[in-house]
Motif scaffolding. Structure first.
Motif, PDB file in Angstrom:
ATOM      1  N   CYS A 197       0.855  -1.183   0.000  1.00 56.60           N
ATOM      2  CA  CYS A 197       0.000   0.000   0.000  1.00 56.60           C
ATOM      3  C   CYS A 197       0.894   1.237   0.000  1.00 56.60           C
ATOM      4  CB  CYS A 197      -0.963   0.015   1.176  1.00 56.60           C
ATOM      5  SG  CYS A 197      -0.249  -0.283   2.795  1.00 56.60           S
ATOM      6  N   ILE A 198       0.360   2.304  -0.536  1.00 56.73           N
ATOM      7  CA  ILE A 198       1.104   3.542  -0.688  1.00 56.73           C
ATOM      8  C   ILE A 198       0.207   4.721  -0.343  1.00 56.73           C
ATOM      9  CG2 ILE A 198       0.506   3.563  -3.148  1.00 56.73           C
ATOM     10  CD1 ILE A 198       3.022   5.200  -3.692  1.00 56.73           C
ATOM     11  N   ALA A 199       0.812   5.722   0.268  1.00 55.71           N
ATOM     12  CA  ALA A 199       0.109   6.972   0.534  1.00 55.71           C
ATOM     13  C   ALA A 199       1.046   8.121   0.192  1.00 55.71           C
ATOM     14  CB  ALA A 199      -0.322   7.057   1.991  1.00 55.71           C
ATOM     15  N   VAL A 200       0.541   9.069  -0.550  1.00 58.18           N
ATOM     16  CA  VAL A 200       1.280  10.291  -0.871  1.00 58.18           C
ATOM     17  C   VAL A 200       0.523  11.445  -0.227  1.00 58.18           C
ATOM     18  CG1 VAL A 200       2.168  11.790  -2.675  1.00 58.18           C
ATOM     19  CG2 VAL A 200       2.074   9.312  -3.046  1.00 58.18           C
ATOM     20  N   VAL A 201       1.201  12.116   0.684  1.00 58.33           N
ATOM     21  CA  VAL A 201       0.525  13.152   1.470  1.00 58.33           C
ATOM     22  C   VAL A 201       1.281  14.467   1.379  1.00 58.33           C
ATOM     23  CG1 VAL A 201      -0.400  11.421   3.057  1.00 58.33           C
ATOM     24  CG2 VAL A 201       1.761  12.568   3.593  1.00 58.33           C
ATOM     25  N   PRO A 202       0.585  15.569   1.593  1.00 59.42           N
ATOM     26  CA  PRO A 202       1.279  16.860   1.648  1.00 59.42           C
ATOM     27  C   PRO A 202       2.287  16.857   2.792  1.00 59.42           C
ATOM     28  CG  PRO A 202      -1.083  17.173   1.415  1.00 59.42           C
ATOM     29  CD  PRO A 202      -0.885  15.721   1.709  1.00 59.42           C
ATOM     30  N   TRP A 203       3.466  17.417   2.507  1.00 58.55           N
ATOM     31  CA  TRP A 203       4.533  17.426   3.519  1.00 58.55           C
ATOM     32  C   TRP A 203       5.296  18.725   3.352  1.00 58.55           C
ATOM     33  CZ3 TRP A 203       5.243  14.399   7.587  1.00 58.55           C
ATOM     34  CH2 TRP A 203       6.456  14.443   8.262  1.00 58.55           C
ATOM     35  N   GLY A 204       5.050  19.645   4.240  1.00 62.59           N
ATOM     36  CA  GLY A 204       5.655  20.957   4.077  1.00 62.59           C
ATOM     37  C   GLY A 204       5.157  21.583   2.796  1.00 62.59           C
ATOM     38  N   GLN A 205       6.110  21.952   1.960  1.00 63.15           N
ATOM     39  CA  GLN A 205       5.744  22.541   0.674  1.00 63.15           C
ATOM     40  C   GLN A 205       5.792  21.516  -0.447  1.00 63.15           C
ATOM     41  OE1 GLN A 205       8.068  26.055  -0.047  1.00 63.15           O
ATOM     42  NE2 GLN A 205       7.218  27.163   1.690  1.00 63.15           N
ATOM     43  N   GLY A 206       5.955  20.283  -0.051  1.00 60.10           N
ATOM     44  CA  GLY A 206       6.019  19.231  -1.058  1.00 60.10           C
ATOM     45  C   GLY A 206       5.117  18.070  -0.728  1.00 60.10           C
ATOM     46  N   LEU A 207       5.552  16.888  -1.138  1.00 56.50           N
ATOM     47  CA  LEU A 207       4.803  15.662  -0.909  1.00 56.50           C
ATOM     48  C   LEU A 207       5.707  14.614  -0.288  1.00 56.50           C
ATOM     49  CD1 LEU A 207       2.965  15.446  -4.363  1.00 56.50           C
ATOM     50  CD2 LEU A 207       1.985  16.229  -2.197  1.00 56.50           C
ATOM     51  N   LYS A 208       5.110  13.736   0.465  1.00 57.53           N
ATOM     52  CA  LYS A 208       5.849  12.638   1.055  1.00 57.53           C
ATOM     53  C   LYS A 208       5.182  11.339   0.679  1.00 57.53           C
ATOM     54  CE  LYS A 208       7.386  10.725   5.493  1.00 57.53           C
ATOM     55  NZ  LYS A 208       7.396  10.922   6.956  1.00 57.53           N
ATOM     56  N   THR A 209       5.988  10.372   0.254  1.00 55.97           N
ATOM     57  CA  THR A 209       5.478   9.064  -0.131  1.00 55.97           C
ATOM     58  C   THR A 209       5.824   8.043   0.942  1.00 55.97           C
ATOM     59  OG1 THR A 209       5.714   9.552  -2.482  1.00 55.97           O
ATOM     60  CG2 THR A 209       5.551   7.229  -1.854  1.00 55.97           C
ATOM     61  N   SER A 210       4.818   7.314   1.374  1.00 52.55           N
ATOM     62  CA  SER A 210       5.013   6.254   2.355  1.00 52.55           C
ATOM     63  C   SER A 210       4.542   4.929   1.774  1.00 52.55           C
ATOM     64  CB  SER A 210       4.237   6.559   3.642  1.00 52.55           C
ATOM     65  OG  SER A 210       4.682   7.758   4.238  1.00 52.55           O
ATOM     66  N   TRP A 211       5.288   3.868   2.075  1.00 51.41           N
ATOM     67  CA  TRP A 211       4.942   2.521   1.627  1.00 51.41           C
ATOM     68  C   TRP A 211       4.718   1.627   2.831  1.00 51.41           C
ATOM     69  CZ3 TRP A 211       4.226   1.260  -3.436  1.00 51.41           C
ATOM     70  CH2 TRP A 211       4.779   2.104  -4.416  1.00 51.41           C
ATOM     71  N   GLY A 212       3.758   0.739   2.718  1.00 54.52           N
ATOM     72  CA  GLY A 212       3.618  -0.310   3.704  1.00 54.52           C
ATOM     73  C   GLY A 212       4.686  -1.356   3.492  1.00 54.52           C
ATOM     74  N   GLN A 213       4.737  -2.337   4.381  1.00 49.78           N
ATOM     75  CA  GLN A 213       5.820  -3.317   4.351  1.00 49.78           C
ATOM     76  C   GLN A 213       5.585  -4.430   3.350  1.00 49.78           C
ATOM     77  OE1 GLN A 213       3.292  -3.558   6.225  1.00 49.78           O
ATOM     78  NE2 GLN A 213       2.894  -5.689   6.782  1.00 49.78           N
ATOM     79  N   GLY A 214       4.415  -4.503   2.778  1.00 51.89           N
ATOM     80  CA  GLY A 214       4.128  -5.533   1.791  1.00 51.89           C
ATOM     81  C   GLY A 214       3.500  -6.769   2.408  1.00 51.89           C
ATOM     82  N   THR A 215       2.595  -7.351   1.665  1.00 54.28           N
ATOM     83  CA  THR A 215       1.966  -8.602   2.085  1.00 54.28           C
ATOM     84  C   THR A 215       1.917  -9.535   0.884  1.00 54.28           C
ATOM     85  OG1 THR A 215      -0.003  -9.548   3.173  1.00 54.28           O
ATOM     86  CG2 THR A 215      -0.389  -7.708   1.674  1.00 54.28           C
ATOM     87  N   LEU A 216       2.335 -10.767   1.080  1.00 53.65           N
ATOM     88  CA  LEU A 216       2.503 -11.718  -0.025  1.00 53.65           C
ATOM     89  C   LEU A 216       1.190 -12.412  -0.361  1.00 53.65           C
ATOM     90  CD1 LEU A 216       4.303 -13.309  -1.994  1.00 53.65           C
ATOM     91  CD2 LEU A 216       4.779 -14.896  -0.107  1.00 53.65           C
ATOM     92  N   VAL A 217       0.859 -12.391  -1.626  1.00 52.86           N
ATOM     93  CA  VAL A 217      -0.289 -13.125  -2.152  1.00 52.86           C
ATOM     94  C   VAL A 217       0.233 -14.200  -3.092  1.00 52.86           C
ATOM     95  CG1 VAL A 217      -2.341 -12.984  -3.606  1.00 52.86           C
ATOM     96  CG2 VAL A 217      -1.855 -11.173  -1.933  1.00 52.86           C
ATOM     97  N   THR A 218      -0.136 -15.436  -2.806  1.00 46.93           N
ATOM     98  CA  THR A 218       0.292 -16.555  -3.634  1.00 46.93           C
ATOM     99  C   THR A 218      -0.942 -17.267  -4.173  1.00 46.93           C
ATOM    100  OG1 THR A 218       2.272 -16.861  -2.285  1.00 46.93           O
ATOM    101  CG2 THR A 218       1.630 -18.678  -3.724  1.00 46.93           C
ATOM    102  N   VAL A 219      -1.046 -17.329  -5.477  1.00 49.78           N
ATOM    103  CA  VAL A 219      -2.174 -17.996  -6.122  1.00 49.78           C
ATOM    104  C   VAL A 219      -1.669 -19.270  -6.783  1.00 49.78           C
ATOM    105  CG1 VAL A 219      -4.082 -17.771  -7.749  1.00 49.78           C
ATOM    106  CG2 VAL A 219      -3.221 -15.749  -6.536  1.00 49.78           C
ATOM    107  N   SER A 220      -2.318 -20.381  -6.473  1.00 53.52           N
ATOM    108  CA  SER A 220      -1.893 -21.666  -7.017  1.00 53.52           C
ATOM    109  C   SER A 220      -3.027 -22.314  -7.809  1.00 53.52           C
ATOM    110  CB  SER A 220      -1.438 -22.586  -5.894  1.00 53.52           C
ATOM    111  OG  SER A 220      -2.497 -22.790  -4.986  1.00 53.52           O
TER     112      SER A 220
END
Length: 118
Positions: A94-117
């Motif tokens: 997951c990702i979130a881009v938020v206002p940060w000061g006069q710019g933007l800040k991007t944050s990422w979650g740690q990831g979750t594995l999906v395995t389809v068989s």
């Protein structure tokens, strides 16, 4: 903002999973909020996102199968994945881009594995 993704797992082709991403602060006013995925050896690719105006965009390969939603009261983002295919196997971020000061800040979650068989 810190993001914590969960909900991944192993599922057979045609099955469903719902991913969740909990944010450490409000997600009501973000420039971008959504899901990407990555397969080992390939670049991270966009799956589904909310734009800043609340509209959504889906990658062609998930249209009609995946649905992105959010609960602002719970600071939580979801990805409902139906009719999963082998090629959906990946780590989902997951990702979130938020206002940060006069710019933007991007944050990422740690990831979750999906395995389809099959």
């Amino acid at each position: 903002v810190q993001l914590q993704a969960s909900g991944g797992g192993s599922v057979q082709s045609g099955g469903s999973l719902r991913l969740s991403c909990v944010a450490s602060e409000s997600i009501s006013h973000v420039n971008l909020l959504g899901w990407f995925r990555q397969v080992v050896g390939k670049e991270r690719e966009r799956v589904a996102v909310f734009n800043g105006d609340g509209t959504t965009n889906y990658a062609d390969f998930v249209k009609g199968r995946f649905s992105i939603s959010r609960d602002n009261a719970k600071n939580t983002l979801y990805l409902q994945m139906n009719d999963l295919k082998l090629e959906d196997t990946a780590v989902y971020y997951c990702i979130a881009v938020v206002p940060w000061g006069q710019g933007l800040k991007t944050s990422w979650g740690q990831g979750t594995l999906v395995t389809v068989s099959s």
